[in-house]
Write an enzyme that holds these catalytic residues in place. Structure first.
Site, PDB file in Angstrom:
ATOM      1  N   LEU A 188       0.842  -1.361  -0.137  1.00 24.07           N
ATOM      2  CA  LEU A 188      -0.165   0.133   0.238  1.00 24.07           C
ATOM      3  C   LEU A 188       0.975   1.257  -0.051  1.00 24.07           C
ATOM      4  CD1 LEU A 188      -2.675  -1.134   2.353  1.00 24.07           C
ATOM      5  CD2 LEU A 188      -2.954  -1.002  -0.158  1.00 24.07           C
ATOM      6  N   HIS A 447      -6.621  23.821  20.179  1.00 31.57           N
ATOM      7  CA  HIS A 447      -7.656  24.242  18.970  1.00 31.57           C
ATOM      8  C   HIS A 447      -6.968  25.067  18.012  1.00 31.57           C
ATOM      9  CE1 HIS A 447     -11.413  24.864  16.849  1.00 31.57           C
ATOM     10  NE2 HIS A 447     -11.316  26.118  16.894  1.00 31.57           N
TER      11      HIS A 447
END
Ligand code: FAD
Ligand code: NAI
Length: 468
Positions: A188, A447
């Site tokens: 992958l 954040h």
């Protein structure tokens, strides 16, 4: 050069070089024997480092072609200079292997290039490239000889048209079609590299799923994402034969359970069906070191083999074939040899597949918990609901936290998403400290970051995610 040591390490991969450095830090006189010209083993020379360099470069190439214009950056269609990309990759390898040589010098570790063979307990013979041999003595010997490519019977890897990961890292041109055998980590990752650079990639996998061992839900979702990116999968299939006579390589693929075969023409075939421990020429039989039926060296909890004074770590013993696992074992065995309490917690070894999105996990999958009969709660949070991911248009994936139904202790964390490989370290630390999902949920996360999805998934364990 001194010929008698406290410790001789055979192999300078992540297991061996970390072991040597830690032992030197603890006051031991250490020698490292390495058969290749450069230090760093599979990981630095032909594994982790070059593959990640190509994954990084090809991801930027892909982004330049598909993403930059969406952000108002008009640079035109990107043009691939494969030679320059390979040079970039080689520079990364060079910097890393030189770094190991520097650390050996800094820690006053003697290094010898040649094939190391244990001729008797405490004695290692080194055969150099010019045929000379010399013997050194050590109170302890650590075998860290790593692993090699697993081969398919009857299929000759020429590293030109039929390649292993080693050849797939140095292809001189982008194959029109790349057929990958094995939908594991290498298939992958390197399949992604060449797909991004322009190849049509077809992955043939024996099992009915990709990435065996990884949580099923994760695999189902990432397979869909890879298919959307253009990768094709032939699951429950096997390669029955390969013909290399013509201009193209002709691969016969048939259902794993038997049935009608089909012929697929390809420019390059990548064999990525796993790796096997490397013990060739080490003299293990003569020394009487026991191996299991997969030729992995058998060790006890202190990494000791059945022969006193001989230890083994890394890919050559059982466990996941991962660089960080080898490194931690290297540290642990050095500390044990110095009389300290070296230890590796095999329940908390993170695993990362560096595709886009990245796939990262630590601890148990849902299937493992079910099989063990452990009752668990699931908290999930998708990146489609994460502010930063939305702003970056990188909303593929999710975070899933599995916590014990009774105690809330975190048992497994699975992340699919951009930068999942960096994010999983938080989960590993939490698990190492025996955290409950509540602990993660109550930890203030910055954040706007992707890591808020980890906090939200922890909140979701108790059905109180805020942004969903
Ligand atoms: P190795 O790194 O294999 O080192 C063994 C060393 O021993 C080699 O240098 C070898 O030349 C030497 N040696 C062998 N026999 C002798 C002898 N008789 N005498 C002297 N020297 C000898 N793992 C990750 O964690 N993250 C990744 O992103 C990652 N990517 C990978 C990508 C690819 C393409 C591959 C192939 C592997 C990748 N791995 C990755 C796996 C990782 O490379 C291995 O788990 C790791 O290198 C194992 O370390 P080791 O020290 O046990 O052995
Ligand atoms: P793998 O074990 O990850 O995957 C091999 C795949 O091939 C499996 O899905 C298996 O079912 C399949 N397979 C086996 N025989 C087959 C056959 N005859 N026909 C079709 N499919 C077949 O092995 P891979 O990808 O070769 O990687 C080797 C190891 O290297 C990994 O297990 C991992 O430990 C390490 N690695 C780690 C990386 C990372 O941490 N990011 C990156 C690359 C390698």
């Amino acid at each position: 050069m001194q010929m008698s040591y406290d410790l001789i390490v055979i192999g300078s991969g992540p297991g061996g070089y970390v072991c040597a450095i830690r032992a030197a830090q603890l006051g031991m006189k250490v020698a490292v024997v390495e058969k290749d010209d450069t230090f760093g083993g599979t990981c630095l020379n032909i594994g982790c480092i070059p593959s990640k360099a190509l994954l990084h470069a090809s991801e930027l190439y892909d982004e330049a072609g598909h993403m930059l214009d969406k952000m108002g950056i008009n640079v035109g269609a990107p043009k691939l200079d494969l030679r320059a990309m390979m040079k970039f990759k080689d520079a990364g390898v060079d910097g890393n292997v030189k770094g190991v040589a520097f650390l050996f010098k800094k820690n006053k570790i003697d290094t010898m290039h040649g094939i190391g063979r244990i001729v008797a307990p405490g004695k290692v013979e080194i055969k150099t490239a010019n045929g000379k041999t010399e013997t050194i003595e050590g109170k302890a010997i650590v075998i860290a000889t790593g692993s090699d490519v697993a081969r398919l019977p009857g299929i000759d890897i020429d590293e030109q048209r039929i390649v292993s990961s080693t050849g797939a890292l140095v292809l001189a041109k982008v194959p029109e079609r790349l057929l990958v055998i094995g939908a594991g980590v290498i298939g992958l990752e390197l399949g992604s590299v060449w797909r991004r650079l322009g190849s049509e990639v077809i992955v043939v996998e024996w099992l009915d799923r990709i990435l065996p061992g990884i949580d099923n839900e994760v695999c189902r979702q990432v397979q869909r994402i890879f298919e959307r990116q253009g990768m094709k999968f032939k699951l429950s299939s096997k390669v029955a034969g390969i013909e290399t006579g013509g201009k193209k390589v002709k691969v016969t693929v048939e259902p794993a359970a038997g049935g009608t075969p089909e012929s697929i023409e390809s420019d390059v075939v990548l064999v990525a069906i796993g790796r096997v421990p490397f013990t060739e020429g080490l003299g293990l039989e003569t020394a009487g070191v026991k191996m299991d039926n997969k030729r992995r060296i058998i060790v006890d909890a202190r990494f000791a083999t059945n022969v006193p004074g001989i230890y083994a770590i890394g890919d050559v013993i059982a466990g996941p074939m991962l660089a960080h696992k080898a490194m931690d074992e290297g540290t642990a065995v050095a500390e044990l040899l110095a009389g300290q309490a070296g230890h590796v917690n095999y329940d908390v070894i993170p695993n990362v597949v560096y595709t886009y999105p990245e796939i990262a996990s630590v601890g148990k999958s849902e299937e493992e918990l079910k099989e063990a009969g452990i009752a668990y709660k699931v908290g999930k949070f998708p990146f489609t609901a994460n502010g930063r991911a939305k702003a970056n248009l990188q909303t593929d994936g999710f975070v899933k936290i599995l916590a014990d139904a009774k105690t809330d202790r975190v048992l497994g964390v699975h992340i699919v998403g951009a930068d999942a490989g960096n994010m999983i370290a938080e989960a590993a630390v939490a698990m190492e400290f025996g955290a409950a999902s509540e602990d993660i949920a109550r930890t203030c996360h910055p954040h706007p970051t992707f890591t808020e999805a980890v906090k939200e998934a922890a909140l979701a364990v108790d059905k109180r995610a805020i942004h969903m």
